[in-house]
Scaffold this motif. Structure first.
Motif, mmCIF file in Angstrom:
data_model
loop_
_atom_site.group_PDB
_atom_site.id
_atom_site.type_symbol
_atom_site.label_atom_id
_atom_site.label_comp_id
_atom_site.label_asym_id
_atom_site.label_seq_id
_atom_site.Cartn_x
_atom_site.Cartn_y
_atom_site.Cartn_z
ATOM 1 N N VAL A 112 0.826 -1.204 0.000
ATOM 2 C CA VAL A 112 0.000 0.000 0.000
ATOM 3 C C VAL A 112 0.866 1.260 0.000
ATOM 4 N N LEU A 113 0.399 2.254 -0.738
ATOM 5 C CA LEU A 113 1.044 3.559 -0.808
ATOM 6 C C LEU A 113 0.221 4.574 -0.040
ATOM 7 N N ASP A 114 0.878 5.363 0.807
ATOM 8 C CA ASP A 114 0.268 6.543 1.411
ATOM 9 C C ASP A 114 0.731 7.721 0.561
ATOM 10 N N ALA A 115 -0.154 8.203 -0.312
ATOM 11 C CA ALA A 115 0.190 9.244 -1.278
ATOM 12 C C ALA A 115 -0.009 10.620 -0.652
ATOM 13 N N GLN B 187 -2.992 -2.562 -8.912
ATOM 14 C CA GLN B 187 -3.491 -3.649 -9.749
ATOM 15 C C GLN B 187 -5.026 -3.594 -9.834
ATOM 16 N N PRO B 188 -5.604 -4.121 -10.909
ATOM 17 C CA PRO B 188 -7.068 -4.130 -11.029
ATOM 18 C C PRO B 188 -7.714 -4.767 -9.790
ATOM 19 N N SER C 297 4.111 -0.258 -12.682
ATOM 20 C CA SER C 297 2.665 -0.360 -12.921
ATOM 21 C C SER C 297 2.114 -1.604 -12.251
ATOM 22 N N GLU C 298 0.918 -1.459 -11.651
ATOM 23 C CA GLU C 298 0.192 -2.558 -11.000
ATOM 24 C C GLU C 298 1.016 -3.257 -9.922
ATOM 25 N N SER C 299 1.890 -2.494 -9.234
ATOM 26 C CA SER C 299 2.751 -3.094 -8.205
ATOM 27 C C SER C 299 2.152 -3.013 -6.803
ATOM 28 N N LEU C 300 1.016 -2.305 -6.661
ATOM 29 C CA LEU C 300 0.419 -2.105 -5.345
ATOM 30 C C LEU C 300 -0.998 -2.674 -5.277
#
Length: 199
Positions: free
Chosen positions: A45-48, A135-136, A105-108
């Motif tokens: 997870v990213l905290d943006a 990711q989808p 891309s799609e790494s989280l």
């Protein structure tokens, strides 16, 4: 660096040192928002726009030792404050623009974003970039520890129909950016919009 970036860095840089003491009671709201994301052990997870990293401990608590938490922010002073608070133990900190993430891309599995939308220079394009790294089926949480009306009152301004976080504006914006909004809550005590990354 764009004028937008310079403005954001100046605004938050000047406030970083005392940010946590200005809003000391927000912890439970962050924890509740993270809980509502439906994260699992091992998720990435990213905290943006992580700021001082207040979401990092609850995010790490949910994804566990096998999970990955990354906190990204444009303002060095905010990340320094996160380190001083010991929150770098709960996530890797990145000094970067969330509009151009150095992530595959799609790494989280998910993105958490507290108070971010109002500061995005190009919201549709920037939300598309967040979609790129998820990711989808992954989750986006747009959060603020108080609702739109309470925030406007605190800032001494009126809510307008153009407010980006109004449900009627945010839903289509997310759809255009690769997300489907699944829930929307705008209460005095919090704002939380959840969305799922389309396949």
């Amino acid at each position: 660096m764009s004028d937008d970036h310079t403005h954001v860095q100046e605004f938050f840089g000047a406030r970083a040192a005392d940010w946590d003491t200005r809003f000391p009671d927000d912890g439970p709201a962050y924890e509740a928002a993270v809980s509502d994301m439906g994260l699992r052990l091992g998720d990435r997870v990213l905290d943006a726009g992580c700021g001082t990293g207040r979401a990092l401990p609850p995010l790490k608590a949910v994804v566990g030792a096998s999970g990955v938490v990354v906190g990204a922010d444009l303002t060095w002073a905010m990340l320094e404050a996160a380190v001083r608070a010991g929150r770098d133990r709960d996530g890797r900190l990145l000094l970067t623009d969330v509009a151009a993430l150095p992530l595959r891309s799609e790494s989280l599995d998910a993105v958490f974003a507290a108070g971010l939308v109002a500061h995005l220079p190009n919201p549709a394009e920037n939300l598309r970039e967040l979609a790129r790294v998820v990711q989808p089926g992954g989750t986006l949480a747009l959060f603020h520890p108080i609702g739109r009306a309470a925030l406007a009152a605190r800032q001494g301004r009126q809510l307008t129909p153009e407010d980006l976080r109004a449900e009627s504006n945010l839903g289509p914006l997310l759809t255009d950016s690769g997300w489907d909004m699944t829930s929307y809550a705008d209460e005095d005590a919090r704002f939380l919009a959840l969305a799922v990354r389309r396949g």
